[in-house]
Scaffold this motif. Structure first.
Motif, PDB file in Angstrom:
ATOM      1  N   GLU A  20      -4.143   0.707  -1.959  1.00 46.25           N
ATOM      2  CA  GLU A  20      -3.719  -0.687  -1.814  1.00 46.25           C
ATOM      3  C   GLU A  20      -3.582  -1.316  -3.191  1.00 46.25           C
ATOM      4  O   GLU A  20      -4.513  -1.268  -4.001  1.00 46.25           O
ATOM      5  N   ARG A  31      -9.409   4.952   4.330  1.00 47.28           N
ATOM      6  CA  ARG A  31      -8.785   4.715   3.033  1.00 47.28           C
ATOM      7  C   ARG A  31      -8.868   5.950   2.135  1.00 47.28           C
ATOM      8  O   ARG A  31      -8.124   6.063   1.163  1.00 47.28           O
ATOM      9  N   TRP A  52      -5.149   9.517   0.562  1.00 43.73           N
ATOM     10  CA  TRP A  52      -5.688   8.197   0.244  1.00 43.73           C
ATOM     11  C   TRP A  52      -4.659   7.124   0.586  1.00 43.73           C
ATOM     12  O   TRP A  52      -3.444   7.343   0.438  1.00 43.73           O
ATOM     13  N   GLU A  90     -13.304   0.700  -1.217  1.00 42.43           N
ATOM     14  CA  GLU A  90     -12.369   0.679  -0.090  1.00 42.43           C
ATOM     15  C   GLU A  90     -12.823   1.573   1.065  1.00 42.43           C
ATOM     16  O   GLU A  90     -12.590   1.255   2.233  1.00 42.43           O
ATOM     17  N   HIS A  91     -13.478   2.684   0.772  1.00 46.32           N
ATOM     18  CA  HIS A  91     -13.949   3.580   1.817  1.00 46.32           C
ATOM     19  C   HIS A  91     -15.071   2.946   2.639  1.00 46.32           C
ATOM     20  O   HIS A  91     -15.320   3.368   3.765  1.00 46.32           O
ATOM     21  N   GLY A 114      -3.208   0.135   6.040  1.00 48.11           N
ATOM     22  CA  GLY A 114      -3.077  -0.431   4.705  1.00 48.11           C
ATOM     23  C   GLY A 114      -2.618  -1.869   4.777  1.00 48.11           C
ATOM     24  O   GLY A 114      -2.141  -2.353   5.806  1.00 48.11           O
ATOM     25  N   ALA A 120       0.862  -1.186   0.000  1.00 51.56           N
ATOM     26  CA  ALA A 120       0.000   0.000   0.000  1.00 51.56           C
ATOM     27  C   ALA A 120       0.894   1.230   0.000  1.00 51.56           C
ATOM     28  O   ALA A 120       2.039   1.176   0.431  1.00 51.56           O
TER      29      ALA A 120
END
Length: 458
Positions: A69, A346, A66, A339-340, A221, A60
């Protein structure tokens, strides 16, 4: 911080010959685990990593606010005993380093995401399956649960399924069991072709983790654990190894810069095809398994967006962070991760992070093309799964993995037991391919095994 020496050999010139204790080739989680265990036992391992940072396929990096990854990784509360042992030993669990994933996986069907894949929620809502599909899945699950004690994540070939492929596991069942459960399950997370890869690693994983219940992620991450383990090790990044050879005195390693390292022992913690290439003199008895342990490639496109996008869902449904896209629904995109929705940190507040995964067929077509062509092929197509993606896109990154996941073919699974029972030698191996199970837990287990085997020589 890990002691990182970009190209220098231990205690000497980059062109010279230096004696070290144990050379660990590869700074992914398998190699770092092996080095961690060896160091705890009083040995002096040196980790040689070709890239400029540790993590391997679990990497990551920060881009503004941000956390981008490059691969895919979560860890389960159940069935990840070796990983949790490592987390606790390094203290990553004591400072909020592990977060609970509060959203669910889901499958795409009929123009929307259906939450609950692999979770009890799916059993209540149907998870996108018809009544016939639910009945077929319940029948398959029931038969596997009755045999649960016969599945061993370290010995897939010894399970009741033997070398049966994922496609063969679905034979005789309702068509939806394959189309909307098994095929997307292995294609999205592992990049597998369900007609080639065996079902036992998938089933043993789901049995050990209790499906997709109680999953976690790393706050910092997916490489957070790798970085934490590396802090107390001698790690040399930017140090690719070109050849490994057993000698009377131990192991000789030739590095890309022309330097030579002489080690007492070595661990090759790299994908099997790379291990085969850099260790051309491997014993004949090891070659069949090394050559059978093939990998599937994967492409992951990470999109930084200025708002937290979500897939279309029925109102009131639980949120989805991992969207499985069946081949019958698309054929080029195998899934997306929001991802959020997996971990709020993230992306910056008010923004989002969305990743796109290609299907096995699309990966083969796109993996050698320039980033611009990969993005042109995927971004428009991904719009229906993440409405607003293109309008709100800030930046996109293409991550390629030629060796993403061991594909657990029938031949590899058939040969695994004999390979694991081979005599201990000065050159050992580590990586998820030892257990034919594409997961960080398998990699950690393999790292522990490599250390145990070398310590048995002392």
């Amino acid at each position: 911080m890990a002691r990182q020496h970009p190209t220098a050999a231990a205690g000497g010139s980059t062109r010279g010959s230096t004696d070290i204790d144990v050379a660990v080739v590869g700074g992914g989680i398998a190699g770092l685990t092996a080095a961690h265990r060896l160091r705890a036992a009083g040995r002096n391992p040196v980790v040689l990593e070709a890239a400029d940072a540790v993590g391997g396929r679990m990497k990551a990096r920060r881009v503004e606010d941000w956390i981008v990854e490059e691969g895919t990784e979560t860890l389960a509360v159940h069935g990840y005993d070796a990983t949790w042992r490592l987390i606790k030993e390094t203290g990553l669990d004591r400072d909020g380093g592990v977060l609970k994933v509060r959203s669910l996986a889901g499958v795409w069907r009929g123009g929307r995401a259906h939450a609950g894949t692999g979770h009890w929620v799916g059993a209540l809502t149907g998870g996108g399956l018809s009544l016939g599909g639910r009945s077929g899945l319940a029948g398959l699950a029931g038969s596997l649960v009755r045999q649960a004690k016969e599945f061993d994540t370290r010995d897939p070939g010894g399970s009741p399924l033997g070398t049966k492929t994922v496609q063969q596991l679905a034979e005789g069942r309702h068509r939806e069991v394959y189309d909307y459960v098994l095929q997307p399950a292995v294609a999205t997370g592992w990049g597998w072709d369900a007609t080639r890869s065996t079902a036992a690693p998938l089933v043993s994983t789901m049995v050990s983790t209790w499906g997709l219940l109680g999953w976690r992620t790393y706050r910092g991450g997916m490489d957070a654990l790798a970085r934490r383990v590396a802090e107390k090790l001698d790690v040399r990044t930017g140090h690719p190894v070109e050849e490994v050879k057993e000698t009377v005195a131990g192991v000789r390693l030739v590095c890309a810069d022309g330097s030579v390292l002489n080690a007492r022992e070595a661990v090759l913690a790299v994908p099997a095809p790379l291990a085969r290439r850099i260790h051309p003199g491997a014993p004949a008895a090891e070659l069949p398994y090394l050559e059978a342990s093939t990998y599937t490639p994967m492409i992951r496109v990470t999109c930084l967006v200025d708002r937290p996008l979500t897939p279309p869902q029925r109102r009131g449904s639980p949120s989805v962070y991992a969207l499985l896209v069946p081949e019958v629904e698309d054929g080029r995109i195998s899934g997306l991760t929001f991802e959020h929705a997996k971990a709020a940190n993230r992306a910056p507040s008010g923004a989002g992070l969305v990743s796109i995964l290609t299907s096995p067929a699309a990966t083969r077509e796109l993996i050698g093309l320039p980033d611009e062509e990969v993005l042109a092929s995927l971004l428009g197509r991904a719009e229906k799964y993440a409405p607003g993606l293109n309008a709100h896109l800030r930046q996109a990154f293409v991550h390629r993995f030629p060796y993403a996941a061991p594909e657990a073919t029938a031949q590899a699974v058939r040969l695994q037991r004999e390979f694991l029972a081979r005599p201990v030698r000065a050159v050992e191996y580590a990586g998820d391919w030892l257990y034919q199970r594409p997961s960080s837990e398998a990699a950690v287990q393999a790292g522990e095994l490599a250390a145990e085997r070398l310590l048995s020589r002392s």
